[in-house]
Scaffold this motif. Structure first.
Motif, PDB file in Angstrom:
ATOM      1  N   SER A 269       0.933  -1.065  -0.083  1.00  0.00           N
ATOM      2  CA  SER A 269       0.116   0.023   0.009  1.00  0.00           C
ATOM      3  C   SER A 269       0.733   1.265   0.173  1.00  0.00           C
ATOM      4  O   SER A 269       2.164   1.322   0.336  1.00  0.00           O
ATOM      5  CB  SER A 269      -0.698   0.002   1.190  1.00  0.00           C
ATOM      6  N   ALA A 270       0.402   2.369  -0.454  1.00  0.00           N
ATOM      7  CA  ALA A 270       0.872   3.634  -0.542  1.00  0.00           C
ATOM      8  C   ALA A 270       1.350   3.982   0.995  1.00  0.00           C
ATOM      9  O   ALA A 270       2.479   4.714   1.194  1.00  0.00           O
ATOM     10  CB  ALA A 270       0.282   4.804  -1.075  1.00  0.00           C
ATOM     11  N   ARG A 271       0.469   3.598   2.065  1.00  0.00           N
ATOM     12  CA  ARG A 271       0.991   4.041   3.497  1.00  0.00           C
ATOM     13  C   ARG A 271       2.420   3.251   3.887  1.00  0.00           C
ATOM     14  O   ARG A 271       3.171   3.650   4.510  1.00  0.00           O
ATOM     15  CB  ARG A 271      -0.162   3.586   4.444  1.00  0.00           C
ATOM     16  N   VAL A 272       2.316   1.926   3.749  1.00  0.00           N
ATOM     17  CA  VAL A 272       3.526   1.038   3.829  1.00  0.00           C
ATOM     18  C   VAL A 272       4.543   1.567   3.153  1.00  0.00           C
ATOM     19  O   VAL A 272       5.915   1.720   3.558  1.00  0.00           O
ATOM     20  CB  VAL A 272       3.116  -0.407   3.406  1.00  0.00           C
ATOM     21  N   SER A 273       4.500   1.921   1.854  1.00  0.00           N
ATOM     22  CA  SER A 273       5.716   2.328   0.955  1.00  0.00           C
ATOM     23  C   SER A 273       6.025   3.564   1.526  1.00  0.00           C
ATOM     24  O   SER A 273       7.342   3.955   1.729  1.00  0.00           O
ATOM     25  CB  SER A 273       5.093   2.659  -0.368  1.00  0.00           C
ATOM     26  N   ALA A 274       5.193   4.444   2.076  1.00  0.00           N
ATOM     27  CA  ALA A 274       5.598   5.886   2.725  1.00  0.00           C
ATOM     28  C   ALA A 274       6.333   5.615   3.821  1.00  0.00           C
ATOM     29  O   ALA A 274       7.623   6.405   3.887  1.00  0.00           O
ATOM     30  CB  ALA A 274       4.510   6.791   2.839  1.00  0.00           C
ATOM     31  N   PHE A 275       6.106   4.920   4.827  1.00  0.00           N
ATOM     32  CA  PHE A 275       6.918   4.454   5.702  1.00  0.00           C
ATOM     33  C   PHE A 275       8.071   3.796   5.631  1.00  0.00           C
ATOM     34  O   PHE A 275       9.209   4.215   6.266  1.00  0.00           O
ATOM     35  CB  PHE A 275       6.037   3.617   6.810  1.00  0.00           C
ATOM     36  N   LEU A 276       8.158   3.008   4.725  1.00  0.00           N
ATOM     37  CA  LEU A 276       9.727   2.338   4.332  1.00  0.00           C
ATOM     38  C   LEU A 276      10.343   3.541   3.766  1.00  0.00           C
ATOM     39  O   LEU A 276      11.752   3.487   4.121  1.00  0.00           O
ATOM     40  CB  LEU A 276       9.401   1.162   3.378  1.00  0.00           C
ATOM     41  N   ASP A 277       9.931   4.440   3.093  1.00  0.00           N
ATOM     42  CA  ASP A 277      10.835   5.375   2.488  1.00  0.00           C
ATOM     43  C   ASP A 277      11.262   6.423   3.756  1.00  0.00           C
ATOM     44  O   ASP A 277      12.375   6.965   3.828  1.00  0.00           O
ATOM     45  CB  ASP A 277       9.924   6.388   1.650  1.00  0.00           C
ATOM     46  N   CYS A 278      10.409   6.515   4.765  1.00  0.00           N
ATOM     47  CA  CYS A 278      10.782   7.355   6.014  1.00  0.00           C
ATOM     48  C   CYS A 278      11.926   6.673   6.705  1.00  0.00           C
ATOM     49  O   CYS A 278      12.618   7.250   7.125  1.00  0.00           O
ATOM     50  CB  CYS A 278       9.509   7.451   6.888  1.00  0.00           C
ATOM     51  N   LEU A 279      11.816   5.162   6.771  1.00  0.00           N
ATOM     52  CA  LEU A 279      12.960   4.601   7.527  1.00  0.00           C
ATOM     53  C   LEU A 279      14.279   4.640   6.682  1.00  0.00           C
ATOM     54  O   LEU A 279      15.555   4.765   7.207  1.00  0.00           O
ATOM     55  CB  LEU A 279      12.687   3.071   7.576  1.00  0.00           C
ATOM     56  N   LYS A 280      14.158   4.484   5.312  1.00  0.00           N
ATOM     57  CA  LYS A 280      15.069   4.569   4.435  1.00  0.00           C
ATOM     58  C   LYS A 280      15.960   6.127   4.506  1.00  0.00           C
ATOM     59  O   LYS A 280      17.133   6.212   4.445  1.00  0.00           O
ATOM     60  CB  LYS A 280      14.946   4.416   2.824  1.00  0.00           C
ATOM     61  N   GLU A 281      15.203   7.050   4.539  1.00  0.00           N
ATOM     62  CA  GLU A 281      15.704   8.461   4.948  1.00  0.00           C
ATOM     63  C   GLU A 281      16.465   8.747   6.218  1.00  0.00           C
ATOM     64  O   GLU A 281      17.321   9.271   6.138  1.00  0.00           O
ATOM     65  CB  GLU A 281      14.484   9.654   4.699  1.00  0.00           C
ATOM     66  N   ALA A 282      15.825   8.218   7.026  1.00  0.00           N
ATOM     67  CA  ALA A 282      16.377   7.997   8.576  1.00  0.00           C
ATOM     68  C   ALA A 282      17.570   7.419   8.506  1.00  0.00           C
ATOM     69  O   ALA A 282      18.646   7.830   9.476  1.00  0.00           O
ATOM     70  CB  ALA A 282      15.360   7.721   9.758  1.00  0.00           C
ATOM     71  N   PHE A 283      17.656   6.114   8.092  1.00  0.00           N
ATOM     72  CA  PHE A 283      18.753   5.316   7.809  1.00  0.00           C
ATOM     73  C   PHE A 283      19.404   4.913   6.807  1.00  0.00           C
ATOM     74  O   PHE A 283      18.977   3.536   6.040  1.00  0.00           O
ATOM     75  CB  PHE A 283      18.546   3.996   8.925  1.00  0.00           C
ATOM     76  N   PRO A 284      20.091   5.690   6.061  1.00  0.00           N
ATOM     77  CA  PRO A 284      20.424   5.581   4.476  1.00  0.00           C
ATOM     78  C   PRO A 284      21.078   4.099   4.344  1.00  0.00           C
ATOM     79  O   PRO A 284      20.817   3.474   3.245  1.00  0.00           O
ATOM     80  CB  PRO A 284      21.196   6.647   3.882  1.00  0.00           C
ATOM     81  N   SER A 285      22.115   3.965   5.152  1.00  0.00           N
ATOM     82  CA  SER A 285      22.882   2.549   4.699  1.00  0.00           C
ATOM     83  C   SER A 285      22.699   1.661   5.862  1.00  0.00           C
ATOM     84  O   SER A 285      23.035   0.393   5.740  1.00  0.00           O
ATOM     85  CB  SER A 285      24.518   3.215   5.107  1.00  0.00           C
ATOM     86  N   GLY A 286      21.902   1.932   7.047  1.00  0.00           N
ATOM     87  CA  GLY A 286      21.628   1.082   8.208  1.00  0.00           C
ATOM     88  C   GLY A 286      22.771   0.890   8.982  1.00  0.00           C
ATOM     89  O   GLY A 286      22.549  -0.312   9.687  1.00  0.00           O
TER      90      GLY A 286
END
Length: 296
Positions: A269-286
């Protein structure tokens, strides 16, 4: 198949009863009961076991709910997006996250997400157990080193590692005597720790002096000088830099990985995709350092 009847069935399955579904939707209870009965007749299947006080999905009902509930939700979301003239994420997003990550990072993450996507109603539940995503209605779960699950897909978004730390006031013995240790109530080895130190690998004998359920409590007890402990490097890196704790070595073992998981059968869903993008923005390399910086 009657899509309206199927939608009513999923409404009842999601809320766990006709009464709760009626109150949540504003629909008459009798109407929902009739529509579900009609769906059962058309499929020639019993979808619910109806007890005196309990309504429970049958095996066939559970399978139908798992395979159609998410698709109907996607249809509703797509229709709403088209009607509003855009595809901006909206609606309810339920997430289950582990205790430590929730205590340290999820509040800030949730705030950033809510500010960016005000039309999403984010709900986060904190628990370390393996939840049933479909049965309990979660859209996404965050888990630490999860067991393989064929019904879920996901990705690693953070990596961490365990280190042995102690207060500068706590000296290490030159001989093989056990050092005082602060350990978790469950799941922590108390006979000894395999440590990778500057001088090489060693087996560090420990004597538990405190058993605590929270890693944050353990860190605070170690700061106060109660003993040494095994802790994620992201949780103690700032204390190590400030000299409040000293590093005795890394734990010789597998790394800690944090995963995002979601059902493989549903469209993302667009909601899940948006939250995954938020995680990626916060932790680019993990990397652990990114989590440590995020916690400041």
């Amino acid at each position: 198949m009657d899509l309206l009847a199927l939608a009513d069935f999923n409404l009842v399955a999601r809320h766990g009863g006709f009464g709760r579904a009626a109150r949540a939707s504003g629909r008459p209870k009798a109407t929902l009961s009739r529509r579900v009965s009609e769906l059962e007749s058309s499929l020639d299947l019993r979808l619910f076991e109806r007890g005196a006080r309990v309504l429970k999905l049958t095996q066939e009902g559970r399978a139908l709910h798992e395979r159609t509930g998410a698709l109907l939700a996607e249809l509703d979301e797509t229709a709403a997006a088209i009607a509003s003239g855009g595809d901006r994420p909206r609606g309810r997003l339920r997430i289950s996250a582990p205790l430590l990550f929730s205590q340290t990072a999820m509040g800030k993450l949730a705030a950033l997400f809510a500010l960016k996507y005000p039309e999403v109603r984010l709900e986060v539940t904190t628990e370390d157990r393996a939840v049933d995503m479909v049965e309990e209605g979660y859209d996404l779960v965050i888990r630490v080193n999860p067991d393989p699950d064929e019904t879920l897909v996901g990705r690693i978004f953070l990596r961490d590692r365990l280190v042995v730390v102690a207060s500068p006031r706590l000296g290490r013995h030159a001989d093989d005597r056990a050092v005082p240790a602060v350990v978790r109530e469950t799941g922590d080895l108390t006979s000894g720790w395999d440590v990778v130190a500057t001088g090489g690998n060693l087996r560090l004998a420990v004597e538990p002096v405190l058993r605590l359920s929270s890693l944050i409590m353990i860190r605070d007890a170690v700061r106060a000088g109660a003993g040494a402990a095994r802790l994620p490097v992201s949780l103690v890196s700032r204390d190590l830099e400030a000299g409040k704790l000293v590093h005795w070595g890394d734990i010789d073992g597998p790394e800690i990985t944090l995963w995002t998981l979601y059902p493989s059968r549903r469209l993302l869903s667009a909601r899940v995709s948006a939250f995954l993008d938020c995680l990626k923005e916060a932790f680019p390399s993990g990397a652990p350092e990114e989590l440590a910086a995020f916690l400041d």
